[in-house]
Design a protein around this motif. Structure first.
Motif, short mmCIF file in Angstrom:
data_model
loop_
_atom_site.label_atom_id
_atom_site.label_comp_id
_atom_site.label_asym_id
_atom_site.label_seq_id
_atom_site.Cartn_x
_atom_site.Cartn_y
_atom_site.Cartn_z
N SER A 1 46.34 38.07 15.31
CA SER A 1 45.94 39.12 16.23
C SER A 1 44.53 38.86 16.75
N PHE B 1 42.39 41.25 16.94
CA PHE B 1 41.58 42.10 16.07
C PHE B 1 42.44 42.62 14.92
N TYR B 2 41.78 42.78 13.77
CA TYR B 2 42.38 43.51 12.65
C TYR B 2 41.47 44.69 12.36
N CYS C 1 36.27 46.69 11.49
CA CYS C 1 36.86 45.81 12.52
C CYS C 1 36.60 44.33 12.23
N TYR D 1 37.11 40.55 14.08
CA TYR D 1 37.21 39.99 15.42
C TYR D 1 37.61 38.52 15.35
N ILE E 1 36.14 45.33 21.85
CA ILE E 1 37.57 45.55 21.59
C ILE E 1 38.23 46.24 22.78
N VAL F 1 41.52 44.93 24.97
CA VAL F 1 42.85 45.52 24.85
C VAL F 1 43.35 46.14 26.15
N CYS G 1 46.70 43.79 24.89
CA CYS G 1 46.60 44.52 23.63
C CYS G 1 47.29 43.75 22.50
N LEU H 1 46.38 44.02 18.52
CA LEU H 1 45.53 44.51 17.43
C LEU H 1 46.39 44.97 16.28
#
Length: 319
Positions: free
Chosen positions: A119, A121-122, A158, A160, A183, A187, A191, A193
């Motif tokens: 992803s 972002f997590y 977050c 990245y 973020i 997105v 998107c 995430l």
């Protein structure tokens, strides 16, 4: 430890300002997992003294996978955020506040997720928020903003992808929320995430006041609204503007009744401060404006007395 043992998948990046003792305590809490997975820590120090520098030098005797940078002169919150995120070379960067730590098992669980799905972002959960939300992958921008935008303001939850950081334009990022806008900007375009409920960060109980507390109406009124509006201008169909703006107060309670009573007691919520910020407070808060007016016209000494008798009751109960 040899450089080739450092994890190339994940790093932890920490901006810090005059919190040497807490930062050391937090790193030591995380040390077993840091060692187990050879995680490199990057520290960007904006402090006004040498305490953090001295602490890091001593800590390297225990764990030497630490990259330290002292900012002279200090960069300030926003520029230090960008500086911190730009330091690591690993594939993913966990941007962790200097008063926060990753709960045991969190690094292992995150690495499992990274190995399973890539992803941009997590996002983790946060112990103090008591936020109940299922783990899931977000590919729908509108649903992400509706359910999670408010949560992404917290420095610590977050992670990245470095590829995203390398592509950002740092000019014009929202005041006090550059980490969130990175973020948001991504997105609304694409998107991707992942929210991980089972991974949690927590706040050190010895944490002092945050930098924004003296400017709470400006930061979580004006600056938060400006952040959302800057993204809304790019894509007005990406989310419901007012709903997202109010979501931060609704879920954190920052402009809810309990905290507004606290602000009234502390002398932060006054008639003059309200009149100065009333439009932003009205837009950002999820409670009725007449409730706030009721607090304003209740003499402050009433709240002081209530606090005094409440504290006395707790003291008597604990004797």
């Amino acid at each position: 430890m040899q450089a080739n043992l450092i994890s190339e998948q994940l790093s932890i990046a920490i901006p810090t300002y005059n919190r040497a003792d807490i930062l050391k305590e937090n790193i030591l809490k995380m040390l077993p997992e840091l060692r187990a997975y050879n995680i490199c820590i990057y520290i960007s120090d904006d402090s006004s003294n040498d305490d953090t520098l001295n602490m890091v030098e001593l800590l390297k005797n225990t764990y030497n996978n630490i990259v330290y940078c002292r900012n002279v002169p200090s960069l300030g919150h926003d520029r230090n955020c960008i500086r911190t995120l730009s330091m690591p070379t690993q594939e993913y960067i966990w941007y962790l506040g200097d008063s926060m730590y990753i709960e045991n098992g969190g690094i292992a669980q995150l690495l499992q997720k990274i190995n399973a799905v890539k992803s941009d972002f997590y996002v983790t959960n946060v112990r103090e928020r008591n936020f109940t939300h299922p783990s899931q992958i977000y590919t729908d921008t509108r649903r992400l903003f509706s359910e999670l935008a408010w949560h992404l303001t917290l420095t610590g939850c977050c992670i990245y992808r470095r590829q995203v950081i390398e592509q950002i334009d740092t000019v014009g990022l929202a005041k006090n929320f550059p980490q969130s806008q990175i973020i948001f900007n991504r997105v609304v375009e694409s998107c991707n995430l992942t929210f991980i409920d089972e991974v949690k960060v927590a706040t050190n109980i010895n944490k002092a006041k945050s930098y924004w507390e003296a400017e709470i109406f400006n930061v979580f009124g004006n600056d938060w609204i400006s952040l959302i509006d800057s993204v809304y201008k790019v894509n007005p169909t990406a989310f419901e503007r007012i709903k997202v703006i109010k979501s931060h107060s609704k879920y954190t309670g920052i402009f809810g009744l309990k905290n507004m009573i606290k602000l009234r007691f502390l002398g932060v919520l006054t008639l003059s401060s309200y009149l100065k910020n009333k439009d932003n407070i009205k837009l950002a808060s999820h409670i009725n404006k007449f409730v706030i007016w009721g607090l304003l016209f209740t003499p402050r000494f009433i709240f002081i007395l209530i606090k005094f008798f409440h504290d006395q009751k707790i003291i008597s109960k604990n004797k």
